[in-house]
Design an enzyme around this catalytic site. Structure first.
Site: not given
Ligand code: C5P
Length: 412
Positions: A217, A290
């Site tokens: 990304n 994701d």
């Molecule tokens: O992608 P998302 O909106 O769920 O991300 C929210 C928070 O979760 C962010 O702080 C991101 O760094 C963390 N996150 C993570 N591992 C993932 C997806 C997101 O630590 N696989």
């Protein structure tokens, strides 16, 4: 006086607006601009009309490498960077020299020239380095004005005592540029996280498809790196676990480079739970992919005659939720980059991922957020919603770290 060697890099990424008012000490401003740039700051200059009688804008433009603001009503200059934009740009405004006249105008809240207007419109701290004749300095009007500025939390550097251009001896000499640069460094330095260990994830992850391709990304990592800089400046032992970025590791930060989400999770688990120094604060600012391809092809995938191809993906581990999911977890901070319903989505993330704090930002705005140098965020806890208006990512990071430090003292 600050040792230039120990100050090296102290102002990296700091945006400093040097304001110059009319006084013989204005010649020292040129040296101040150089010192600040040598320490890593991005410097811009604004001059009053009187200042231009003592030193030319051209000198300051050559030293700062940026156009110098001299006029509030200049349409050309306003088109390049308007005064409101410039005021927002700054992480600090330092007026050196600050004459008795500008001190008086600041105390009144005047906005009658470029410099006073920038000060009125600022969202950052303001510091003045007074310079004037000793009798003007001791005049009760000047002292009243200084007291007013102090009441408004305006910092004062100097003045020094000594021989003056007019032949008098006394208070009113502007501090030397090296001392002023040292004061500026001190202003940015807070030690609110002394003795704490902070682990921060930053940047994107890359999920391999085959030996030459990946899914990723646009995250630049700037916010995470700025947080690492702010945490280190606040005195924390700071571990940055970073996906691939083009950024330099901030001073006093230990950086662990990773590529995929799996590698990032492993490094985080090690730093938070396996290391002999316990982690106090975990900040997840990485834009973790994701999903990742189920299989990574061992050889480069060949083009076929088919117009479409299927890539089967599997969910990546949620790093921040995996860390939070234990009773001995550190203080947990996550980010919510949203394009709609920012507050609702951030609040649901707070609960779902068991976070203490969520920093939400609206990434639908193209001028801030992803890949930009600026950001505007909302800090959400279960009890409070706090807006941090648009500023540089470095300044936003400092504000977040301040908030976190205060939150930590209240929690424990
Ligand atoms: O992608 P998302 O909106 O769920 O991300 C929210 C928070 O979760 C962010 O702080 C991101 O760094 C963390 N996150 C993570 N591992 C993932 C997806 C997101 O630590 N696989």
């Amino acid at each position: 006086m600050g040792n230039p060697c120990t100050m090296a890099g102290k102002l990296t990424n700091r945006r400093i607006l040097v304001g110059i008012s009319g006084g013989i000490a204005a010649y020292k401003s040129a040296e101040l601009v150089r010192r600040l740039i040598d320490l890593g700051a991005d410097v811009r200059v604004a001059m009053t009309k009187a200042a231009q009688e003592f030193i030319t804008p051209l000198t300051l433009q050559a030293l700062s490498g940026k156009p110098v603001s001299t006029d509030l009503l200049n349409t050309e200059a306003e088109a390049a960077m308007g005064h409101i934009e410039l005021a927002r740009w700054a992480d600090l405004i330092v007026i050196a020299p600050a004459s008795a006249d500008i001190i008086s105008r600041l105390a009144k809240g005047a906005g009658d020239d470029i410099l006073t207007t920038l000060c009125l419109a600022r969202r950052c701290p303001l510091a003045i380095a007074p310079a004037m004749n000793q009798a003007m300095w001791h005049n009760s009007s000047t002292q009243d004005n200084l007291a007013t500025l102090q009441k408004h939390n305006i910092h004062q550097f100097g003045p020094d005592k000594g021989g003056q251009a007019c032949g008098d001896i006394g208070f009113g000499r502007m501090s030397e540029p090296n001392e002023l640069a040292q004061e500026v460094c001190q202003l940015f330095k807070t030690r609110t996280l002394e003795g704490k260990k902070v682990v921060i994830t930053a940047g994107p992850t890359r999920e391999a498809i085959d030996p030459v391709r990946y899914i990723s990304n646009y995250s630049s990592g700037k916010m995470g790196y700025a947080l690492a800089q702010a945490a280190a400046e606040a005195g924390a032992r700071t571990i940055l676990i970073s996906g691939p970025t083009n950024l330099a590791t901030p001073e006093h930060v230990e950086c662990i480079s990773v590529v995929s989400a799996d590698e990032m999770l492993e490094a985080c688990m090690n730093q938070v739970y396996e290391s002999h120094t316990p982690c106090d604060i975990f900040i997840a600012s990485a834009a973790v992919a994701d999903y990742r391809p189920v299989d990574i092809a061992q050889q480069k995938i060949k083009k076929t005659d088919q117009d479409t191809m299927m890539l089967k993906m599997i969910k990546n581990p949620d790093i921040v939720a995996s860390i939070a999911n234990r009773t001995d977890s550190p203080l947990m901070i996550g980010f919510a980059a949203e394009t709609q319903n920012v507050l609702e989505n951030a609040q649901s993330k707070l609960l779902k991922k068991q976070l203490d704090l969520v920093v939400a930002n609206d990434v639908s705005k193209t001028n801030i957020g992803f890949n930009s140098d600026d950001n505007a965020v909302t800090i959400i806890t279960k009890d409070a919603v706090t807006e941090v208006p648009e500023k540089s990512k470095v300044q936003i990071a400092a504000d977040i770290i301040d908030y976190v430090a205060t939150y930590l003292t209240k929690k424990y």
